[in-house]
Motif scaffolding. Structure first.
Motif, PDB file in Angstrom:
ATOM      1  N   ARG A   1      37.598  42.012  40.249  1.00  0.00           N
ATOM      2  CA  ARG A   1      38.982  42.783  40.147  1.00  0.00           C
ATOM      3  C   ARG A   1      39.278  42.746  38.446  1.00  0.00           C
ATOM      4  NH1 ARG A   1      43.651  41.972  44.096  1.00  0.00           N
ATOM      5  NH2 ARG A   1      44.795  43.399  42.783  1.00  0.00           N
ATOM      6  N   GLU A   2      38.740  41.585  38.013  1.00  0.00           N
ATOM      7  CA  GLU A   2      38.661  41.596  36.515  1.00  0.00           C
ATOM      8  C   GLU A   2      38.023  42.482  35.754  1.00  0.00           C
ATOM      9  OE1 GLU A   2      40.194  36.880  36.586  1.00  0.00           O
ATOM     10  OE2 GLU A   2      38.276  37.326  35.553  1.00  0.00           O
TER      11      GLU A   2
ATOM     12  N   ALA B   1      44.301  43.042  36.912  1.00  0.00           N
ATOM     13  CA  ALA B   1      43.532  41.985  37.592  1.00  0.00           C
ATOM     14  C   ALA B   1      44.774  40.738  37.844  1.00  0.00           C
ATOM     15  CB  ALA B   1      42.220  41.504  37.272  1.00  0.00           C
TER      16      ALA B   1
END
Length: 316
Positions: A57-58, A65
């Motif tokens: 997600r980052e 994130a």
């Protein structure tokens, strides 16, 4: 535990594998790793974990994130403490993100890690656009000769144990509930760095813990214990935030005032255990007002620890 970069089996050795981000190593993760170790022991193979850096997600949404519960170093230490033999850290980049589910199975599971038994959470998805699922893995296992097993969800107090639930609890200041999900107090580990000496100037010297660009999962003022100095644990008060009275820095900082310890420890690696939120971080009109509030925070922390001792409750 041995650490490897990427998804290639050491010396071509097969393994029993699980896959995930394992942020925080909560009780659900711990149950999965316990089962992994059991399955690996039965087959006489290493208990292996494939995890990712950065968090996917980052990579896809760096601005949105979630805050990390553990750094990579902390996560690897926790994996080792939970019976993992081999930790494979796969760089999550554009090339890896483009792998289809079928390519992931062939390149990572079959050719790379030579999986004999795969243990996954019941919500596991993989491959480009997260199209891979349990049934696809089962079919691949039958074709390539590995077993696939799903671990059911673990509930704590009627709620699913998850990293998201721990983050929400920490953000809300519900540290007791977060500790129940984790099976231990929430903590942050880091190295003591040089600060601006403001705490010393106003009579409350602090340890400045380097967060290394990490966005913490909690903010405010807390009762804490510090592990890694010359005593088992030392009680203190911690501030996690942007110091709005002093400089309002965009990068959050972790500063700890120890209640009954003094000395120099620059460069020391410490672990800060968080127990109770005293208040939110506030902006004060002057340094004198800030100093007065820190004095009140210190008194409140001493009272909290004293009450714990009187009630016979040990900090986890």
């Amino acid at each position: 535990m041995r650490y490897f970069r990427g998804f290639h089996a050491p010396a071509g050795q097969p393994c029993v594998l699980t896959i995930g981000n394992f942020d925080g190593l909560h009780l659900g993760h711990q149950a999965l790793l316990s089962l992994l170790a059991d399955r690996a022991s039965l087959q006489g193979l290493p208990a292996s974990v494939l995890t990712f850096e950065p968090h996917p997600r980052e990579f896809f949404s760096p601005l949105d994130a979630p805050a990390r519960l553990t750094s990579l170093r902390e996560k690897l230490l926790l994996l080792g403490d939970n019976g993992v033999d081999h930790a494979h850290v796969q760089p999550f980049n554009e090339r890896f993100a483009r792998l289809s589910a079928e390519e992931f199975i062939q390149a990572v599971l079959v050719e790379g890690l030579k999986v004999r038994h795969l243990l996954i959470g019941d919500d596991f998805r993989f491959g480009k656009q997260r199209l891979g699922h349990f049934s696809l893995l089962q079919a691949a296992g039958q074709a390539h000769g590995f077993e696939v097993e799903a671990m059911p969800t673990l509930s704590v107090a009627g709620k699913r144990a998850s990293s998201s639930a721990v983050r929400k609890a920490l953000e809300a200041g519900e540290l007791d509930y977060a500790a129940r999900m984790l099976g231990r107090s929430y903590s942050i580990a880091g190295q003591v760095a040089h600060g601006d000496q403001l705490g010393r100037q106003i009579g409350f010297p602090t340890l400045n813990i380097a967060l290394r660009q990490r966005r913490p999962a909690l903010s405010g003022v807390f009762t804490v214990e510090v592990e890694g100095l010359d005593a088992p644990r030392i009680q203190g008060v911690a501030n996690v935030g942007i110091r709005p009275t002093v400089d309002n820095t965009p990068q959050p900082r972790l500063e700890v005032h120890l209640l009954d310890w003094s000395g120099e420890c620059y460069g020391a690696h410490l672990r800060i255990h968080f127990f109770h939120k005293l208040r939110d971080e506030l902006r004060f009109p002057s340094l004198d007002a800030l100093k007065a509030q820190i004095g009140l925070d210190t008194q409140a922390a001493r009272a909290w620890f004293s009450q714990k001792a009187l009630s016979g409750q040990n900090t986890p």
